[in-house]
Design an enzyme around this catalytic site. Structure first.
Site, PDB file in Angstrom:
ATOM      1  N   ASP A  69      -0.575   2.004   1.718  1.00 19.96           N
ATOM      2  CA  ASP A  69      -1.546   2.804   2.622  1.00 19.96           C
ATOM      3  C   ASP A  69      -1.409   4.216   2.116  1.00 19.96           C
ATOM      4  O   ASP A  69      -0.394   4.484   1.416  1.00 19.96           O
ATOM      5  CB  ASP A  69      -1.191   2.761   4.052  1.00 19.96           C
ATOM      6  CG  ASP A  69       0.003   3.291   4.395  1.00 19.96           C
ATOM      7  OD1 ASP A  69       1.009   3.224   3.649  1.00 19.96           O
ATOM      8  OD2 ASP A  69       0.410   3.083   5.683  1.00 19.96           O
TER       9      ASP A  69
ATOM     10  N   SER B 252      -0.212   8.352   8.559  1.00 14.61           N
ATOM     11  CA  SER B 252      -0.173   6.929   7.857  1.00 14.61           C
ATOM     12  C   SER B 252      -1.424   6.337   7.469  1.00 14.61           C
ATOM     13  O   SER B 252      -2.291   6.913   6.760  1.00 14.61           O
ATOM     14  CB  SER B 252       0.589   5.865   8.591  1.00 14.61           C
ATOM     15  OG  SER B 252       1.031   4.817   8.211  1.00 14.61           O
TER      16      SER B 252
ATOM     17  N   ASP C 238       0.244   7.014   3.194  1.00 16.42           N
ATOM     18  CA  ASP C 238       1.640   7.657   2.903  1.00 16.42           C
ATOM     19  C   ASP C 238       2.571   6.654   2.295  1.00 16.42           C
ATOM     20  O   ASP C 238       3.634   7.114   2.379  1.00 16.42           O
ATOM     21  CB  ASP C 238       2.222   8.136   4.392  1.00 16.42           C
ATOM     22  CG  ASP C 238       2.450   7.094   5.487  1.00 16.42           C
ATOM     23  OD1 ASP C 238       1.897   5.835   5.261  1.00 16.42           O
ATOM     24  OD2 ASP C 238       3.245   7.089   6.285  1.00 16.42           O
TER      25      ASP C 238
END
Length: 539
Positions: free
Chosen positions: A298, A155, A300
């Site tokens: 962000d 992430s 991902d």
């Protein structure tokens, strides 16, 4: 401290059982330096062999490196053996599992390793066709009736990290006791070199259903909006562009230096839109092209941050501001009877008042989308202050930055057509429900064992007053401290993904005169609360 024989032997056993020659050589070099008396190598080896990465927030997360306490092929093989054992225990033998990945270091190799273990265990494995956003994996678990999903991603963590996220058959993140069952399966796994693997995973040929679904989300009639967007060197750029254009928003421009996936994230110190400076290029570009809305995903693409223009120039909205705005928009356009919206114990309390004003239900959950997506029947919207937004939980039972971006554009374009902005709506909400201001304090720990001690000490001996008002403690879980008083709230908890203890602050000031005066009072009180809580945590 010299190299202990027990640590040396554990490292040698791990090296012998590691099927990856690159990480074997990496750990051998560290062990050799440690055996030669290099104290820094001894410390590094101890850290690399300090247990095994444990399932935390929906899965594993840690630095990409050799050793049991890192993300590497050996760890992924054994973790996936545990996932396969868990699925078998739940009666899902032979079912379909979706495996996706982002573009971080190691992601392609880790996804291939996970797919090969599941195939050998008798599951039908369908892989995403390349590095794609995490919400696409969650979407396909539901749309294809899969028994589970795995996404290789860290992430918004630093470039050195990677992770392993698991979805259940309902498309939501795992919750207890599933995480414990997977951990048991990992403990029972053979050495990584002996974990059975097999080829046979088949890439999905068509993943267009995700974008097609998102394109149906706008409810307004207007599409005149100039948008700038950054995927922050992640995998969301192309999919976000496609989704926005399919939804009718053609004037979308990417921040070119951050447009292509790059696992080193060269233009940001920390690839998280919440971090100071991370959105500087985005906001500068928004000003340069006279945009109406700025959007940051962000890496991902499961989080979405919005940038807006105010009287002093461009700024990013806080996660609570975005959450309340989109929650109000969803409630104003939803056609489902008795809708439910949800937020977490660390998010602003304003959504509960907005829900009441719309005749809707509101639920408050523990932190994390694994709980938000299980808030109750009729869920139409959920958010957490860390830029996580779910605007279409029937189809993606997790936070989804791309669908949130499309709904934000719908709201902004509708407002623009009537000469208004997102900040105008935020002022309306403050006037109706009081000025709700939030802030966060983070303390990073080198010794993670000190984190629970700090929280436990505060829970056992909470302060009697903050900002001059009496407060009481009513934490909803043993590792959470919640202090409440008239017009304020403080929640203290360990982070689920980083070695930090975080304090979430909120003050609420009713608007009895001018909005400007109420905002000033709230800002002053929040600053005082921040100072007092900082001193409390560092005492």
């Amino acid at each position: 401290m010299s190299l202990r024989s027990e640590l040396r032997d554990r490292a040698f056993h791990w090296i012998a059982d590691d099927p990856d020659p690159a990480t074997r050589a990496e750990l051998q070099q560290v062990a050799a330096r440690a055996m030669g008396g290099d104290q820094s190598a001894v410390d590094e080896l101890a850290d690399r062999m300090n247990g095994t990465l444990a399932f935390g927030t929906a899965g594993l997360r840690g630095p990409v490196r050799a050793g049991s306490n890192g993300m590497n092929k050996a760890v992924v093989l054994r973790a996936t053996y545990g996932v396969a054992a868990w699925l078998t225990h739940k009666g899902h033998t032979g079912g379909t599992v979706i495996v996706g990945r982002d573009a971080r270091h190691g992601s392609a190799e880790f996804a291939e390793a996970a797919a090969s273990v599941l195939t050998a265990a008798g599951f039908v494995v369908r892989t995403m066709p390349g590095p794609l956003p995490t919400p696409m994996t969650a979407f396909h678990v539901r749309s294809l009736g899969a028994v589970a999903g795995i996404q290789i991603t860290a992430s918004h963590n630093p470039p050195a990290d990677n992770g392993y996220k698991v979805y259940t058959d309902d498309g939501a993140q795992i919750v207890p006791p599933d995480d414990s069952l997977i951990e048991t399966g990992i403990r029972d796994a053979p050495p990584a070199v002996s974990v059975p693997t097999a080829p046979g995973a088949v890439p999905l040929a068509d993943v267009s259903g995700y974008v097609a679904r998102i394109a149906t989300l706008p409810r307004g009639l207007f599409r005149d909006l100039r948008v700038v967007l950054t995927p922050m060197h992640g995998v969301g750029g192309e999919t976000a562009l496609e989704a926005l254009r399919e939804a009718g928003f053609p004037d979308v421009r990417l921040v070119e230096p951050q447009a292509a996936p790059d696992p080193d994230f060269p233009t940001v110190t920390f690839p998280n839109p919440e971090e100071p400076g991370a959105a500087d290029l985005l906001l500068a570009f928004a000003s340069e092209v006279d945009a109406d809305l700025a959007i940051a995903l962000d890496p991902d693409a499961d989080r979405c941050a919005l940038g807006v223009r105010d009287k002093d120039g461009w700024r990013m909205l806080r996660g609570d501001e975005t959450g309340v705005l989109l929650g109000a928009h969803v409630l104003s356009t939803v056609d489902r009877p008795d809708p439910l919206v949800a937020s977490t114990i660390v998010s602003s309390s304003m959504l509960s008042h907005v829900a009441a004003a719309h005749g809707a239900r509101h639920a408050e959950t523990l932190t994390g989308f694994k709980w938000l997506m299980r808030a109750g029947d009729g869920l139409v919207f959920a958010y957490e202050e860390a830029l996580g937004l779910a605007v279409d939980p029937d189809h993606v039972r997790d936070k989804d930055g791309i669908s949130a971006a499309v709904v934000a554009c719908d709201m902004a374009a509708t407002l623009k057509a009537s000469g208004r902005t997102l900040l105008d709506v935020l002022d309306d909400l403050y006037t109706a429900h009081g000025v709700h201001l939030t802030d966060q304090i983070s303390l990073r720990f080198a010794d993670i064992s000190a984190m629970p001690r700090l929280v436990a000490g505060l829970r056992s001996t909470p302060p009697e007053r903050l900002c001059g008002v009496a407060v009481h403690e009513d934490g909803p879980a043993p590792d959470i401290v919640r202090l409440r008083g008239e017009g304020l709230r403080v929640v203290v908890r360990p982070s689920g993904t980083e070695p930090k203890v975080k304090a979430y602050l909120e003050v609420v000031t009713p608007v009895t005169g001018s909005l400007a005066d109420a905002r000033t009072q709230a800002t002053t009180r929040l600053a005082t609360l921040r100072d007092e809580v900082t001193a409390l945590l560092k005492a």
